[in-house]
Enzyme design. Structure first.
Site, PDB file in Angstrom:
ATOM      1  N   ARG A 158      26.232   1.241 -30.728  1.00  0.00           N
ATOM      2  CA  ARG A 158      26.492   2.584 -30.230  1.00  0.00           C
ATOM      3  C   ARG A 158      25.536   2.938 -29.069  1.00  0.00           C
ATOM      4  O   ARG A 158      25.948   3.492 -28.058  1.00  0.00           O
ATOM      5  CB  ARG A 158      26.324   3.587 -31.374  1.00  0.00           C
ATOM      6  N   CYS A 180      34.085   4.666 -35.188  1.00  0.00           N
ATOM      7  CA  CYS A 180      33.092   5.548 -35.799  1.00  0.00           C
ATOM      8  C   CYS A 180      33.190   5.440 -37.304  1.00  0.00           C
ATOM      9  O   CYS A 180      34.272   5.273 -37.823  1.00  0.00           O
ATOM     10  CB  CYS A 180      33.353   6.998 -35.434  1.00  0.00           C
ATOM     11  N   PRO A 183      32.391  12.223 -30.319  1.00  0.00           N
ATOM     12  CA  PRO A 183      32.699  12.389 -28.900  1.00  0.00           C
ATOM     13  C   PRO A 183      31.461  12.185 -28.027  1.00  0.00           C
ATOM     14  O   PRO A 183      30.330  12.304 -28.511  1.00  0.00           O
ATOM     15  CB  PRO A 183      33.179  13.840 -28.801  1.00  0.00           C
ATOM     16  N   ASP A 221      31.504  13.796 -24.886  1.00  0.00           N
ATOM     17  CA  ASP A 221      31.792  14.746 -23.804  1.00  0.00           C
ATOM     18  C   ASP A 221      30.528  15.348 -23.195  1.00  0.00           C
ATOM     19  O   ASP A 221      30.466  15.608 -21.987  1.00  0.00           O
ATOM     20  CB  ASP A 221      32.720  15.858 -24.322  1.00  0.00           C
ATOM     21  N   GLN A 222      29.488  15.555 -23.996  1.00  0.00           N
ATOM     22  CA  GLN A 222      28.275  16.181 -23.454  1.00  0.00           C
ATOM     23  C   GLN A 222      27.476  15.212 -22.580  1.00  0.00           C
ATOM     24  O   GLN A 222      26.807  15.624 -21.635  1.00  0.00           O
ATOM     25  CB  GLN A 222      27.394  16.736 -24.588  1.00  0.00           C
ATOM     26  N   ARG A 253      20.984  -3.885 -39.331  1.00  0.00           N
ATOM     27  CA  ARG A 253      20.964  -3.292 -37.993  1.00  0.00           C
ATOM     28  C   ARG A 253      19.814  -2.309 -37.841  1.00  0.00           C
ATOM     29  O   ARG A 253      19.417  -1.996 -36.725  1.00  0.00           O
ATOM     30  CB  ARG A 253      22.262  -2.524 -37.742  1.00  0.00           C
TER      31      ARG A 253
HETATM   32  N1  EPU Z   1      28.520  15.557 -30.262  1.00  0.00           N
HETATM   33  C1  EPU Z   1      29.493  16.115 -29.467  1.00  0.00           C
HETATM   34  N2  EPU Z   1      29.575  15.697 -28.161  1.00  0.00           N
HETATM   35  C2  EPU Z   1      28.732  14.769 -27.637  1.00  0.00           C
HETATM   36  C3  EPU Z   1      27.735  14.212 -28.463  1.00  0.00           C
HETATM   37  C4  EPU Z   1      27.657  14.633 -29.781  1.00  0.00           C
HETATM   38  O1  EPU Z   1      30.274  16.946 -29.893  1.00  0.00           O
HETATM   39  O2  EPU Z   1      28.856  14.438 -26.443  1.00  0.00           O
HETATM   40  C5  EPU Z   1      28.411  16.007 -31.671  1.00  0.00           C
HETATM   41  C6  EPU Z   1      28.613  14.888 -32.685  1.00  0.00           C
HETATM   42  O3  EPU Z   1      29.985  14.697 -32.972  1.00  0.00           O
HETATM   43  C7  EPU Z   1      27.808  15.378 -33.868  1.00  0.00           C
HETATM   44  C8  EPU Z   1      26.648  16.138 -33.224  1.00  0.00           C
HETATM   45  O4  EPU Z   1      27.069  16.436 -31.882  1.00  0.00           O
HETATM   46  O5  EPU Z   1      28.562  16.284 -34.608  1.00  0.00           O
HETATM   47  C9  EPU Z   1      25.347  15.397 -33.169  1.00  0.00           C
HETATM   48  O6  EPU Z   1      25.538  14.111 -32.588  1.00  0.00           O
HETATM   49  P1  EPU Z   1      24.368  13.371 -31.806  1.00  0.00           P
HETATM   50  O7  EPU Z   1      24.798  13.149 -30.404  1.00  0.00           O
HETATM   51  O8  EPU Z   1      23.083  14.081 -32.041  1.00  0.00           O
HETATM   52  O9  EPU Z   1      24.326  11.959 -32.539  1.00  0.00           O
HETATM   53  P2  EPU Z   1      24.166  10.525 -31.881  1.00  0.00           P
HETATM   54  O10 EPU Z   1      23.261  10.601 -30.706  1.00  0.00           O
HETATM   55  O11 EPU Z   1      25.496   9.893 -31.721  1.00  0.00           O
HETATM   56  C10 EPU Z   1      22.002   9.904 -33.179  1.00  0.00           C
HETATM   57  C11 EPU Z   1      21.550   8.786 -34.067  1.00  0.00           C
HETATM   58  C12 EPU Z   1      22.257   8.880 -35.417  1.00  0.00           C
HETATM   59  C13 EPU Z   1      21.975  10.246 -36.029  1.00  0.00           C
HETATM   60  C14 EPU Z   1      22.333  11.375 -35.050  1.00  0.00           C
HETATM   61  C15 EPU Z   1      21.944  12.748 -35.545  1.00  0.00           C
HETATM   62  C16 EPU Z   1      21.073   7.015 -32.492  1.00  0.00           C
HETATM   63  C17 EPU Z   1      21.444   5.697 -31.929  1.00  0.00           C
HETATM   64  N3  EPU Z   1      21.865   7.502 -33.428  1.00  0.00           N
HETATM   65  O12 EPU Z   1      23.415   9.757 -33.034  1.00  0.00           O
HETATM   66  O13 EPU Z   1      21.634   7.893 -36.200  1.00  0.00           O
HETATM   67  O14 EPU Z   1      22.753  10.408 -37.198  1.00  0.00           O
HETATM   68  O15 EPU Z   1      21.678  11.150 -33.796  1.00  0.00           O
HETATM   69  O16 EPU Z   1      20.579  12.804 -35.792  1.00  0.00           O
HETATM   70  O17 EPU Z   1      20.052   7.596 -32.123  1.00  0.00           O
HETATM   71  C18 EPU Z   1      21.442   6.339 -37.939  1.00  0.00           C
HETATM   72  O18 EPU Z   1      20.345   5.998 -37.461  1.00  0.00           O
HETATM   73  O19 EPU Z   1      21.841   5.989 -39.065  1.00  0.00           O
HETATM   74  C19 EPU Z   1      22.317   7.197 -37.153  1.00  0.00           C
HETATM   75  C20 EPU Z   1      23.602   7.320 -37.390  1.00  0.00           C
END
Ligand code: EPU
Length: 442
Positions: free
Chosen positions: A103, A127, A133, A135-136, A409
């Site tokens: 990811r 996923c 998403p 989008d941000q 992982r």
């Molecule tokens: N979201 C949006 N739009 C975006 C990005 C995110 O709507 O463009 C939403 C997501 O759908 C979610 C929320 O915002 O509902 C938070 O998502 P976030 O972007 O914070 O998550 P991520 O960056 O994809 C990282 C960690 C995850 C962890 C989350 C929340 C990494 C590689 N992954 O994911 O880690 O659950 O932050 O803290 O840093 C894990 O380590 O097991 C893991 C899944």
């Protein structure tokens, strides 16, 4: 080329005989979610970067391989230290088989835009806990002046005029990934960028500290506004990553489940505060000593409620492990998942072991205490796999966990560390069987 991991992927299983308390000391590795941001960030550095406390896990291994395919010199120095020289990197199409499997490869978009003024990588794939998403991320990069295209399974981006331009960005959602990606893209942009409504996780601060130590000018990481003055280039240097908050929390949850007393070495107690607070409510004792934390559990467990939120709230990445411990607590506990739409797939596996959990949307109602019974179960994702290990440690009889590739992982030497704490757990390899493709989980 494999950087750290000695063995190839096989259909390994973990076999656990439950019922033993944990005792002893465990060294916590570097933070996975910091490493998967800092390794792509190093792509922007013209010079030699020495990174210490990189966890030896498959996600970091793959990112290092990707940089190597892009022309970086990557040397493993031993003891979790890596030297990276990205002075002569180039764009490459020879990375997509790997970018598709992690990811965090989307962080390459932000750093390629900074380094080359253009970027191409695969869309992050399937996923495991609902829609994810980006989008941000796209919104931020477009605001910085990138033309973005997400067709055909790829993300391509090109900075208008060859270099991004600083601007003001308000993120609609608090997102770790978007905060990191936009920070990366803005580091080498022309002028000043202000990003509002950002995530505040410790690994965001760690990324800012890494970039600043290589010559970037980033302020405010850890608050909800980050201000970046773009610089023309980054220079080499040495940086030590923070310890992994979630790995530490997982061992804290494990000893709370089994009973016993363990010391976690190499932790930042402040990052563990809300995990410690929940475990204390449940009957564990947590004592802090500098960069060490002692966790002891001698009393019966008490039920509690928890809701996951962005940092400094209770982390979603600890939800499966804590829910597992709550199965052992006396009374009804209510768990609410505040980040992901569907992070309860592991509940079906726990039910096979006797757990009494009802899931309704983002809420899980857990009735305890139950005596879990060993069973064949699967790791549905990284933290779900950790939850299965905790369940196996307290279950009566033998638990077999399949699909442990997910666990590997994100946890360095999970089985070895548990064995040294006295657990009866072993890896059973099924050689010569190719591993199934693993969708994204991190
Ligand atoms: N979201 C949006 N739009 C975006 C990005 C995110 O709507 O463009 C939403 C997501 O759908 C979610 C929320 O915002 O509902 C938070 O998502 P976030 O972007 O914070 O998550 P991520 O960056 O994809 C990282 C960690 C995850 C962890 C989350 C929340 C990494 C590689 N992954 O994911 O880690 O659950 O932050 O803290 O840093 C894990 O380590 O097991 C893991 C899944």
């Amino acid at each position: 080329m494999v950087i750290f991991l000695k063995r190839t992927d096989t259909l390994d299983k973990y076999v656990i005989r439950g019922g033993r308390q944990l005792h002893g000391e465990v060294d916590i590795s570097g933070a996975k979610n910091a490493a998967v941001a800092i390794i792509p960030a190093a792509l922007m550095v013209k010079g030699v970067c020495r990174l210490e406390n990189i966890p030896e896990i498959s996600d970091t291994d793959k990112l290092l391989q990707i940089l190597s395919r892009m022309g970086a010199r990557v040397s493993y120095l031993g003891k979790n230290a890596v030297e990276l020289d990205c002075t002569s990197v180039h764009m490459s199409d020879d990375i997509y088989d790997m970018t598709r499997t992690i990811r965090a490869s989307y962080y390459l978009i932000g750093s390629m835009l900074g380094r080359f003024g253009e970027a191409k990588s695969t869309m992050p794939g399937g996923c495991n806990f609902g829609v994810r998403p980006i989008d941000q991320h796209i919104k931020g990069m477009v605001a910085l002046g990138a033309e973005m295209d997400t067709g055909g399974g790829f993300i391509t981006a090109k900075a208008k005029g060859g270099r991004l331009r600083g601007c003001k960005i308000f993120l609609d959602k608090v997102s770790v990934g978007a905060t990191i990606n936009v920070m990366l893209a803005a580091t080498l942009a022309e002028g000043r960028t202000v990003i509002e409504n950002v995530a505040r996780e410790p690994h965001i601060v760690d990324l800012a500290n890494f970039l600043n130590s290589m010559g970037a000018d980033i302020r405010g990481a850890g608050t909800d506004v980050i201000k970046i003055r773009g610089v023309d280039s980054l220079h080499g240097g040495a940086y030590t990553l923070i310890p992994d908050q979630i790995e530490a929390g997982t061992y804290m949850a494990a000893v709370t489940a089994t009973g016993g007393e363990i010391i976690l070495n190499n932790v930042i107690p402040k990052h563990l505060e809300c995990i410690s607070a929940k475990l204390t409510e449940m009957g564990a004792e947590v004592e802090e000593y500098g960069d060490r934390v002692l966790v002891r559990r001698t009393q019966p467990l008490r039920h509690t409620n928890l809701k996951t939120r962005p940092y400094p709230g209770f982390p979603t990445d600890m939800q499966p492990q804590l829910s597992t411990v709550l199965c052992l607590a006396d009374g009804v506990s209510v768990v609410t998942e505040g980040i992901w739409d569907n992070r309860y797939k592991y509940v079906n596996e726990l039910r096979k072991m006797g757990a009494e959990i009802q899931v309704d949307g983002k809420t899980a109602i857990i009735e305890g205490p139950v005596q879990l019974r060993g069973a064949p179960v699967a790791a549905c994702d990284l933290r779900a796999g950790a939850a299965m290990l905790i369940a196996g440690l307290v279950a009566e009889g033998e638990t077999t966990i399949e699909d442990v590739i997910y666990i590997e992982r994100g946890y360095q030497d999970f089985v070895g560390k548990l064995q040294r704490l006295g657990a009866d757990v072993r890896v059973v390899s099924v050689p010569d069987e190719p591993c199934p493709a693993v969708p994204d989980v991190g």
